[in-house]
Design an enzyme around this catalytic site. Sequence first.
Site, PDB file in Angstrom:
ATOM      1  N   HIS A  94       2.584 -18.646 -11.680  1.00  0.00           N
ATOM      2  CA  HIS A  94       2.419 -18.925 -10.251  1.00  0.00           C
ATOM      3  C   HIS A  94       1.051 -19.555 -10.006  1.00  0.00           C
ATOM      4  O   HIS A  94       0.072 -19.245 -10.694  1.00  0.00           O
ATOM      5  CB  HIS A  94       2.563 -17.629  -9.444  1.00  0.00           C
ATOM      6  CG  HIS A  94       2.672 -17.855  -7.971  1.00  0.00           C
ATOM      7  ND1 HIS A  94       1.563 -18.070  -7.166  1.00  0.00           N
ATOM      8  CD2 HIS A  94       3.749 -17.915  -7.148  1.00  0.00           C
ATOM      9  CE1 HIS A  94       1.964 -18.252  -5.918  1.00  0.00           C
ATOM     10  NE2 HIS A  94       3.278 -18.163  -5.880  1.00  0.00           N
ATOM     11  N   GLU A 166       5.805 -25.816  -7.064  1.00  0.00           N
ATOM     12  CA  GLU A 166       4.908 -25.383  -5.984  1.00  0.00           C
ATOM     13  C   GLU A 166       3.876 -26.480  -5.712  1.00  0.00           C
ATOM     14  O   GLU A 166       2.901 -26.587  -6.457  1.00  0.00           O
ATOM     15  CB  GLU A 166       4.097 -24.164  -6.409  1.00  0.00           C
ATOM     16  CG  GLU A 166       4.794 -22.879  -6.664  1.00  0.00           C
ATOM     17  CD  GLU A 166       3.726 -21.838  -6.989  1.00  0.00           C
ATOM     18  OE1 GLU A 166       3.356 -21.085  -6.078  1.00  0.00           O
ATOM     19  OE2 GLU A 166       3.243 -21.813  -8.136  1.00  0.00           O
TER      20      GLU A 166
END
Length: 248
Positions: A94, A166
Site C-alpha cells: 500500500h 493507487e
Amino acid sequence: MRRKLVAGNWKMNGSLAANTLLLTEIKSGLGNATSDVAVCVPSPYFAQCQGLLNGAAIALGAQDVSSHEAGAYTGEVSTSMLQEFDCRYVIVGHSERRAYFAETNELIAQKTVRALNAGLTPIVCVGETLDQREAGQTDSVVAEQLNVVLASIAASDLAKIVVAYEPVWAIGTGKTATPAMAQEVHAMLRKQLQAKNAEAAMQVRILYGGSMKPENAKELLAMSDIDGGLIGGAALKAADFLAIVHAA
C-alpha cells in the site's frame, strides 16, 4: 467476465463498538450483491470481525503481512496467523506502507510470495506520486513496481493475485483521476500482466484505489479494465460502502 471485487481498507481505524455497528449495517444492506466484498481490518480486530462476518458473503482481509514465516520479528504478523482467522485477502505494498515505512519493491515482492505460498490472495498495490505524475513518469514507475513482483512469482500463480492501482497524487490532494485516466493505467497494467501469462492476465482483477466514492463509482467501474475498488474513507461509512458495492 471478471467478477468485480470491492475491498474496504479500514486503515488504522475502528473500535469494538464501531466495528459491530459498521459490519452489522453492511451485512443488512448487502442484499444480492453481484460483486465480491471484503473488509481489510486492523489485526487486533481479526477475531471480532471473524465472528461478526460468520455466515455473511463478506471476506476478511488483512492490511499487511510479514515477509518472514515466524520468529523474532517483534510486531510482525505472519501468514499462518492470518490463516487462523480465515483471512482470504491481504494488502501488500500500500502507498502508505511505501511512504511511511520505507517498504521497497523487493520487500513487497517477498510478501506477495509469502501470501501466495499460504493460499492467501495478495492485493498488490502500485501507484505514482504527484511529482512522478507531473514528470510524466507514471508508466515507468508503476510498471517497475509491478515488474519486481511479477519477476518473483510463477506464471502459473498470476491468476491468484489481485492488483490495485493507487494514484497517490489523487488521494487527499484535491486532484482527481478521471475514469479515462484511470482506465489508461489499468490497461497498461493488463498488458504488463499479459506479458507474464496472457491467459491468466485476463482473470486478474485490477482494482482502482484513488478515492472511489458513491459519486464516482459507477463511472469508474464501467471502464473495461477497472474490476473493482480498494476503498479507504468510504469503507468506514456503511451507506457509502454499500453504494459502491451495489454500483459494482
